[in-house]
Write a protein that holds these residues in place. Structure first.
Motif, PDB file in Angstrom:
ATOM      1  N   ARG A 408       0.846  -1.323   0.100  1.00  0.00           N
ATOM      2  CA  ARG A 408      -0.090   0.151   0.021  1.00  0.00           C
ATOM      3  C   ARG A 408       1.019   1.373  -0.127  1.00  0.00           C
ATOM      4  NH1 ARG A 408      -2.564  -1.081   4.117  1.00  0.00           N
ATOM      5  NH2 ARG A 408      -1.946   0.695   5.738  1.00  0.00           N
ATOM      6  N   ALA A 409       1.755   1.305   0.883  1.00  0.00           N
ATOM      7  CA  ALA A 409       2.842   2.437   0.823  1.00  0.00           C
ATOM      8  C   ALA A 409       3.459   2.604  -0.599  1.00  0.00           C
ATOM      9  CB  ALA A 409       3.898   1.954   1.853  1.00  0.00           C
ATOM     10  N   SER A 410       3.822   1.574  -1.360  1.00  0.00           N
ATOM     11  CA  SER A 410       4.521   1.726  -2.676  1.00  0.00           C
ATOM     12  C   SER A 410       3.350   2.161  -3.826  1.00  0.00           C
ATOM     13  CB  SER A 410       4.915   0.457  -3.001  1.00  0.00           C
ATOM     14  OG  SER A 410       6.002  -0.096  -2.057  1.00  0.00           O
ATOM     15  N   SER A 411       2.100   1.586  -3.233  1.00  0.00           N
ATOM     16  CA  SER A 411       1.135   1.997  -4.479  1.00  0.00           C
ATOM     17  C   SER A 411       0.876   3.477  -4.483  1.00  0.00           C
ATOM     18  CB  SER A 411      -0.051   1.188  -4.355  1.00  0.00           C
ATOM     19  OG  SER A 411       0.119  -0.173  -4.551  1.00  0.00           O
ATOM     20  N   ILE A 412       0.868   3.886  -3.069  1.00  0.00           N
ATOM     21  CA  ILE A 412       0.297   5.309  -2.870  1.00  0.00           C
ATOM     22  C   ILE A 412       1.428   6.269  -3.216  1.00  0.00           C
ATOM     23  CG2 ILE A 412       0.267   7.344  -0.953  1.00  0.00           C
ATOM     24  CD1 ILE A 412      -1.365   4.875   0.874  1.00  0.00           C
ATOM     25  N   ALA A 413       2.497   5.799  -3.009  1.00  0.00           N
ATOM     26  CA  ALA A 413       3.986   6.773  -3.562  1.00  0.00           C
ATOM     27  C   ALA A 413       4.033   6.650  -5.049  1.00  0.00           C
ATOM     28  CB  ALA A 413       5.206   6.107  -3.056  1.00  0.00           C
ATOM     29  N   ILE A 414       3.697   5.589  -5.648  1.00  0.00           N
ATOM     30  CA  ILE A 414       3.801   5.318  -7.095  1.00  0.00           C
ATOM     31  C   ILE A 414       2.703   6.427  -7.740  1.00  0.00           C
ATOM     32  CG2 ILE A 414       3.292   4.026  -9.177  1.00  0.00           C
ATOM     33  CD1 ILE A 414       4.608   1.746  -7.326  1.00  0.00           C
ATOM     34  N   GLY A 415       1.454   6.358  -7.043  1.00  0.00           N
ATOM     35  CA  GLY A 415       0.421   7.541  -7.593  1.00  0.00           C
ATOM     36  C   GLY A 415       0.926   8.664  -7.552  1.00  0.00           C
ATOM     37  N   PHE A 416       1.650   9.125  -6.446  1.00  0.00           N
ATOM     38  CA  PHE A 416       1.912  10.611  -6.465  1.00  0.00           C
ATOM     39  C   PHE A 416       3.301  10.910  -7.358  1.00  0.00           C
ATOM     40  CE2 PHE A 416      -0.459  10.243  -2.366  1.00  0.00           C
ATOM     41  CZ  PHE A 416      -1.437  11.268  -2.581  1.00  0.00           C
ATOM     42  N   ILE A 417       4.049   9.776  -7.543  1.00  0.00           N
ATOM     43  CA  ILE A 417       4.956  10.057  -8.560  1.00  0.00           C
ATOM     44  C   ILE A 417       4.570  10.570  -9.900  1.00  0.00           C
ATOM     45  CG2 ILE A 417       6.944   8.991  -9.690  1.00  0.00           C
ATOM     46  CD1 ILE A 417       7.498   7.440  -7.199  1.00  0.00           C
ATOM     47  N   ALA A 418       3.361   9.801 -10.387  1.00  0.00           N
ATOM     48  CA  ALA A 418       2.942  10.094 -11.512  1.00  0.00           C
ATOM     49  C   ALA A 418       2.015  11.512 -11.458  1.00  0.00           C
ATOM     50  CB  ALA A 418       1.778   9.026 -11.881  1.00  0.00           C
ATOM     51  N   THR A 419       1.439  11.763 -10.318  1.00  0.00           N
ATOM     52  CA  THR A 419       0.812  13.236 -10.241  1.00  0.00           C
ATOM     53  C   THR A 419       1.895  14.293 -10.392  1.00  0.00           C
ATOM     54  OG1 THR A 419      -0.808  12.402  -8.559  1.00  0.00           O
ATOM     55  CG2 THR A 419      -0.439  14.577  -8.646  1.00  0.00           C
ATOM     56  N   ASN A 420       2.931  14.008  -9.864  1.00  0.00           N
ATOM     57  CA  ASN A 420       4.022  15.106  -9.825  1.00  0.00           C
ATOM     58  C   ASN A 420       4.810  15.337 -11.386  1.00  0.00           C
ATOM     59  OD1 ASN A 420       3.827  16.469  -7.137  1.00  0.00           O
ATOM     60  ND2 ASN A 420       4.017  14.547  -6.442  1.00  0.00           N
ATOM     61  N   SER A 421       4.840  14.046 -11.863  1.00  0.00           N
ATOM     62  CA  SER A 421       5.180  13.993 -13.344  1.00  0.00           C
ATOM     63  C   SER A 421       4.360  14.734 -14.067  1.00  0.00           C
ATOM     64  CB  SER A 421       5.409  12.614 -13.603  1.00  0.00           C
ATOM     65  OG  SER A 421       6.277  11.721 -13.026  1.00  0.00           O
ATOM     66  N   GLY A 422       3.052  14.802 -13.989  1.00  0.00           N
ATOM     67  CA  GLY A 422       2.287  15.576 -14.606  1.00  0.00           C
ATOM     68  C   GLY A 422       2.468  17.050 -14.224  1.00  0.00           C
ATOM     69  N   GLY A 423       2.783  17.258 -12.959  1.00  0.00           N
ATOM     70  CA  GLY A 423       3.297  18.526 -12.531  1.00  0.00           C
ATOM     71  C   GLY A 423       4.171  19.233 -13.426  1.00  0.00           C
ATOM     72  N   ILE A 424       5.349  18.537 -13.757  1.00  0.00           N
ATOM     73  CA  ILE A 424       6.309  19.085 -14.464  1.00  0.00           C
ATOM     74  C   ILE A 424       5.919  19.196 -15.783  1.00  0.00           C
ATOM     75  CG2 ILE A 424       8.517  18.069 -15.789  1.00  0.00           C
ATOM     76  CD1 ILE A 424       8.967  16.267 -13.257  1.00  0.00           C
ATOM     77  N   LEU A 425       5.202  18.469 -16.521  1.00  0.00           N
ATOM     78  CA  LEU A 425       4.435  18.715 -17.743  1.00  0.00           C
ATOM     79  C   LEU A 425       3.657  20.299 -17.833  1.00  0.00           C
ATOM     80  CD1 LEU A 425       3.761  18.086 -20.742  1.00  0.00           C
ATOM     81  CD2 LEU A 425       1.965  16.733 -19.995  1.00  0.00           C
ATOM     82  N   SER A 426       2.873  20.318 -16.695  1.00  0.00           N
ATOM     83  CA  SER A 426       2.223  21.627 -16.587  1.00  0.00           C
ATOM     84  C   SER A 426       2.900  22.751 -16.419  1.00  0.00           C
ATOM     85  CB  SER A 426       1.200  21.500 -15.325  1.00  0.00           C
ATOM     86  OG  SER A 426       1.894  21.534 -14.131  1.00  0.00           O
ATOM     87  N   THR A 427       4.180  22.686 -16.009  1.00  0.00           N
ATOM     88  CA  THR A 427       4.919  24.059 -15.950  1.00  0.00           C
ATOM     89  C   THR A 427       5.470  24.518 -17.088  1.00  0.00           C
ATOM     90  OG1 THR A 427       7.047  22.893 -15.643  1.00  0.00           O
ATOM     91  CG2 THR A 427       5.995  23.321 -13.478  1.00  0.00           C
ATOM     92  N   TRP A 428       5.467  23.755 -18.238  1.00  0.00           N
ATOM     93  CA  TRP A 428       5.716  24.052 -19.532  1.00  0.00           C
ATOM     94  C   TRP A 428       4.487  24.608 -20.607  1.00  0.00           C
ATOM     95  CZ3 TRP A 428      10.724  25.220 -20.282  1.00  0.00           C
ATOM     96  CH2 TRP A 428      11.682  24.809 -19.502  1.00  0.00           C
ATOM     97  N   ARG A 429       3.442  24.483 -20.072  1.00  0.00           N
ATOM     98  CA  ARG A 429       2.239  24.659 -20.857  1.00  0.00           C
ATOM     99  C   ARG A 429       1.508  25.813 -20.645  1.00  0.00           C
ATOM    100  NH1 ARG A 429       2.306  21.791 -24.737  1.00  0.00           N
ATOM    101  NH2 ARG A 429       0.477  22.363 -25.314  1.00  0.00           N
ATOM    102  N   PHE A 430       2.081  27.005 -19.862  1.00  0.00           N
ATOM    103  CA  PHE A 430       1.533  28.309 -19.964  1.00  0.00           C
ATOM    104  C   PHE A 430       2.269  29.474 -20.032  1.00  0.00           C
ATOM    105  CE2 PHE A 430      -1.279  25.537 -17.565  1.00  0.00           C
ATOM    106  CZ  PHE A 430      -2.606  25.788 -17.656  1.00  0.00           C
ATOM    107  N   PRO A 431       2.935  29.375 -21.359  1.00  0.00           N
ATOM    108  CA  PRO A 431       3.813  30.583 -21.571  1.00  0.00           C
ATOM    109  C   PRO A 431       3.239  31.918 -21.934  1.00  0.00           C
ATOM    110  CG  PRO A 431       3.689  29.185 -23.679  1.00  0.00           C
ATOM    111  CD  PRO A 431       3.074  28.365 -22.439  1.00  0.00           C
TER     112      PRO A 431
END
Length: 508
Positions: A408-431
């Protein structure tokens, strides 16, 4: 009662592990054994749970509010003059925002695996205090390099907090109760968006005080408050349920029994193994939800970091942009609580998730299809709730369907890794050059919102199929573990199979 709960580790738990324990009845069934829960015990559990809600949840809510506030306040500082004062190009600003997520992502899984060993009562307050100091120092940077370094360190310290809170609360509440409790503290993200706008608007009026710019005071004052709360929290965060000073021993025992009814092995399987990480990585429901987390993270962090800038590009003044960013976040808070209540009340995750995502789809469609700054601003009242309110439900969905503890600890962390990977993408989408409608980004966000509905539906169908398969093939699944003394495989079957055990019913 406690003996029965202990004996249940080797018994079937069809109704219990479905998370559908009756709130009106007086018994819960674990295979052939019926656990009687008297009205007096149920009332004791209710009072003890209320104590948890009134003492533990406010602290976790403040932790996450400060986490989101200190991470996203760079958006408020930007329209208060940070970018001009440090002579940053759009690209340099985006790099400063992006760099935070690299160490943030790297820290999530190791921190979740270490949370129990170090102790949440030490790890959480320590990282909160340290990142408060970093945020304070952010107000004294004078160039691009300094801001880059500070943001990197901030990401490394903030990364463990969100997945750590979800994992921590899963040790205090049953699976059925988790979505609402995550909504309580995650709603702090919506509140922090509203609070950040109000606070930044007020603090930016301190322009020139002490020779510092208004944007610098945003970081300094918010950072100092975080440091103060971090130091105080060393004395108010319990390590485990049994060490909660605000509960009596009778209340602790009552809550422990209900956790054992919900997850029979909650206190039995406690040894770390890399196998559990790999089991999590290969679980289809974790993979599907991680895709949802990635797309949701892209939309969510795009709003968190750039909403004031989006409103500013619509033609409002900097001060008014700060104030106008409050409304959508307030609505996001209300919708988050309502959706989580429904999710827990009916023990369903997929249906509310899909319904909320439709708000986001509608909002982005309006944003793309209409003209005029007031119409575009109005669309934000659908877009922001449409992504913020999905998060508590999806977090609970991930936590509900992974067992035992380290999986469960691993699954939760994996989900948030994916979330914050999306955060990286978002930082480049509003020039800035693509404002005010940011058409390309809005199209991407609309597509992501639609795909979230698709993958959420796929996850529901897969979990329902798995539940049916596990019941149909129950004897075959348990065959390698059965003995004459333990025809159901006992603890060994639960330890090896975890959530794949036929008596563990996935939450849809």
């Amino acid at each position: 009662m406690s003996t029965a709960a202990s004996d249940s580790h080797s018994l079937k738990a069809k109704d219990v592990l479905d998370g559908t324990e009756s709130h009106r009845g007086s018994t819960t069934t674990e295979g052939a054994l019926t656990l009687s829960v008297s009205q007096e015990d149920m009332e004791l559990e209710r009072r003890a749970k209320l104590k948890l809600d009134l003492t533990l949840l406010p602290v976790m809510t403040m932790f996450y509010l400060l986490s989101f506030l200190d991470r996203a306040n760079i958006g408020n500082a930007r329209i208060a003059g940070l970018q001009e004062a440090l002579k940053l190009s759009d690209r340099q600003y985006q790099i400063c925002v992006t760099i935070l997520y690299v160490p943030y992502i790297c820290a999530e899984l190791p921190a979740n695996l270490l949370l129990r060993r170090i102790g949440p009562n030490i790890l959480m307050p320590a990282i909160l205090t340290m990142w408060g100091l970093v945020v304070t120092f952010q107000g004294f940077v004078s160039n691009y390099t300094g801001l880059l370094v500070v943001r990197f360190v901030l990401g490394m310290l903030e990364g463990p907090m969100f997945p750590g809170i979800v994992l921590y609360l899963s040790g205090f509440y049953t699976r059925r109760e988790l979505s609402m409790r995550i909504a309580y503290f995650f709603s702090a993200a919506s509140l922090s968006g509203a609070f950040s706008g109000l606070l930044a608007a007020a603090i930016s009026r301190m322009e020139g005080l002490g020779g510092k710019d208004g944007w610098a005071w945003i970081f300094i004052l918010e950072g100092l408050f975080t440091v103060s709360f971090g130091i105080a929290s060393f004395w108010i965060v319990p390590r485990t349920l049994q060490q909660a000073m605000f509960l009596t021993q009778v209340e602790k025992d009552a809550l422990k029994r209900r956790l054992e009814r919900d997850r029979p092995l909650i206190n039995t399987i406690d040894k770390f193994s890399f196998k559990e990480i790999f089991q999590s990585l290969r679980s289809p429901q974790v993979i599907i939800l991680s895709i949802v987390f990635f797309m949701g993270g892209t939309v969510l962090f795009g709003q968190a970091l750039f909403l004031p800038s989006i409103i500013r590009h619509l033609g409002f003044t900097p001060y008014k942009s700060q104030m106008l960013s409050v409304g959508p976040f307030v609505v996001g808070f209300i919708v988050s609580i309502g959706a989580a209540w429904y999710s827990d009340r009916y023990n369903r995750r997929g249906v509310p998730f899909i319904a909320i995502s439709l708000l986001s789809i509608t909002g982005w469609s309006i944003f793309l299809g209409l003209k005029g700054k007031y119409a575009l601003y109005g669309a934000l009242y659908l877009i922001v709730p449409g992504v913020y309110a999905t998060s508590p439900v999806t977090c609970a969905w991930m936590a509900n369907n992974s067992e035992p503890y380290y999986r469960r600890a691993s699954s939760i962390a994996i989900g948030f890794i994916a979330t914050n990977s999306g955060g990286i993408l978002s930082t480049w989408r509003f020039p800035s050059k693509e404002g005010p409608k940011f058409t390309k980004t809005a199209i991407m966000m609309l597509v992501f919102s639609c795909l979230m509905v698709v993958f959420g539906s796929i996850n529901m169908l897969y979990l329902d199929w798995q539940n049916k398969q596990k019941q149909r093939l129950r004897h075959k699944i348990l065959a390698p573990y059965t003995t004459e003394k333990e025809p159901d495989g006992g603890v060994r079957a639960w330890a090896e199979l975890g959530d794949r055990h036929p008596d563990f019913k996935y939450t849809l």
